[in-house]
Enzyme design. Sequence first.
Site, PDB file in Angstrom:
ATOM      1  N   GLU A   1      41.201  35.828  45.450  1.00 50.05           N
ATOM      2  CA  GLU A   1      41.978  35.719  44.218  1.00 50.05           C
ATOM      3  C   GLU A   1      42.472  34.293  44.082  1.00 50.05           C
ATOM      4  O   GLU A   1      43.239  33.804  44.907  1.00 50.05           O
ATOM      5  CB  GLU A   1      43.163  36.680  44.262  1.00 50.05           C
ATOM      6  CG  GLU A   1      42.723  38.123  44.145  1.00 50.05           C
ATOM      7  CD  GLU A   1      43.776  39.056  44.683  1.00 50.05           C
ATOM      8  OE1 GLU A   1      44.979  38.748  44.544  1.00 50.05           O
ATOM      9  OE2 GLU A   1      43.393  40.074  45.263  1.00 50.05           O
TER      10      GLU A   1
ATOM     11  N   ASP B   1      56.770  36.427  41.428  1.00 47.97           N
ATOM     12  CA  ASP B   1      56.464  35.812  42.716  1.00 47.97           C
ATOM     13  C   ASP B   1      57.702  35.382  43.481  1.00 47.97           C
ATOM     14  O   ASP B   1      58.686  34.928  42.906  1.00 47.97           O
ATOM     15  CB  ASP B   1      55.554  34.596  42.511  1.00 47.97           C
ATOM     16  CG  ASP B   1      54.126  35.030  42.229  1.00 47.97           C
ATOM     17  OD1 ASP B   1      53.564  35.747  43.077  1.00 47.97           O
ATOM     18  OD2 ASP B   1      53.597  34.679  41.163  1.00 47.97           O
TER      19      ASP B   1
END
Lengths: 255, 397
Positions: free
Chosen positions: A45, A56
């Site tokens: 990814e 995140d």
Amino acid sequence: MNRIDTLFKKNKDILSIYFTAGHPTLNSTAEIIRTLVEEGVDMIEIGVPFSDPVADGPVIQQSTYKSLENGMSVKLLFEQLKDIRKTVDIPLLLMGYLNPALQYGIEEFCAKCAEVGIDGAILPDLPLEIYQEEYEAAFNRHGIHNIFLATPQTSDERYIQLDKHSGGFLYMVAASSITGAKTGFQDYQQKYFERIKNLDLKLPRVIGFGISTRETFEHACRYANGAIIGSAFVSALEKDGDMKKNIREFVRTIR
Amino acid sequence: MKYEVDKKGFYGEFGGAYIPEAMYPNIEELKNRYLDIMSGSSFQKEFQDLLRDYVGRPSPLYYARRLSEHYGGRIYLKREDLNHTGSHKVNNTIGQILIAKRLRKTRIIAETGAGQHGVATATVCALMGLKCVVYMGAVDVARQAPNVLRMKMLGAEVIPVESGNKTLKDATNGALRDWINNPLDTHYIIGSVVGPHPYPDMVARLQSVISEEIKWQLMEHEGRENPDYVLACVGGGSNAAGVFYHFLDNPEVKLIGTEAAGLGVDTHETAATLATGSPGVLHSCRTMLMQNEDGQITEPYSISAGLDYPGIGPLHSQLFKSGRAKYESITDQEALDAAFKLTRLEGIIPALESAHAFALLEKMKFQENDVVVINVSGRGDKDMQTYIDVMQKNKMD
């Protein structure tokens, strides 16, 4: 056939690695990919940086800011990937937030993914309903899988719906948290893994968030078709010394 | 209502809920329940009682004689600065904490820029005995120190956010991450008409008490419900949404919002989103944004921490696009001048945010009988250090 589908047909215990493009250095993207492939990683990814990565944790946030400071952009990333299929066969995905893809143009984004050989996209802030209504057609036209995430709070009904519309696999978020979650699994996660295992979903599942060691990787693989490592790998990339060596050493601690 | 949010949470092309799946259960629950809760009689009674007895509503609609003589027209000030906690923000936090209680949440999080929303949230948490965590950009923690101390005295935990420009946008990122990490017991009290649906609509409804009152107050003063002009500053746009709300369907009422131009809209040091932005997705909502061609959000700048935000509520994006409301840009200097002028003419020290609305008076030409309402969204106590610095620089006494 999309490389993601081929992979899951043949393999189990898939090891997927996330890194942020443009970090640690602007032009490290292709070298990181090739080294991961040499080390036998099954899927990659490639993180597309965004200025406001709300899903995140600190490690990936910092890598994102660094990448943007280095000058990374969607346009430049596609440029860096244009020859990647000459040497790399495993599935490659782009993972990032919706806005950079939106400004690039979703149709153009999907077309460019197909052109350079990207197999799928993971856009955590693109929910199922808006995807279906506005963007599914473009993804389908270009044969790009759009992968949905589901979390411990996702109900059975919703899991089944996401399973129906996700492309290639379902990204099973292990923890109720942003990325870089504490490693090791608690009781609620164990129960969650079993709940989902019993749902009889049609798609393969890959577990991510909080996977950082061989132990957690193997544990996750008991409940899914594989697992994704992100923050722990991004941290490994930041270590002093030769980057390729750091990558090799990290992957070998996992399997 | 013509400018109401549609079933999917959009105002025209703007709005929606671009949320990570981790937020889906909370947003879905809120979306399914907020209208029922808010229209319920128990909520209404508690909300109205608290607005009256705790906040001190209705806030006065004050005819500003000297300001009117100076600028022409008949200028009225809607005194949200007189609310408990010193700004309009408390209208929303009272409403949301009552909603949070009905959703059985025990922990409250909020973002804050100038600290007004943080103080208003910490206040209602103290009132209801709920745990409160406020995210605030580290730069704002420094420039709005009195409000940080107020929040702490009220028992809130203030978490400085060190990412980005360390201002309101970054505080919002911090709060969103907290919510993803705490999906079960926590309600996020967003302070403006931004964020995923249903927040923009919910906050606008809670703030709409401002224009609801203006209608009957103006009837008492002027024998008419509708003014000719309504002026308000716009960051995310909650005070403007509240003061515009009940006039949206009366096209004869001219609605004007003022954005913070910072050092100027043609410099990079600005927070004027509508003047310089384009459509995109930030903080779970499609709206006008300051961004570069790669879709990266541009760091905003304004002297006013409350307007220092690179986005704007989707309702305002739609009002801007449709032309129903006009939006003007006001520089730091124009806002400072306006703050001193209002103080000397009317004895009212406004918040720097609100001063951006008053600065527009310099650029307007009113007829003698024009009725103008300006929202004084907050008081200037928190900005005293900035004002003192200006006085020292200008050797004013």
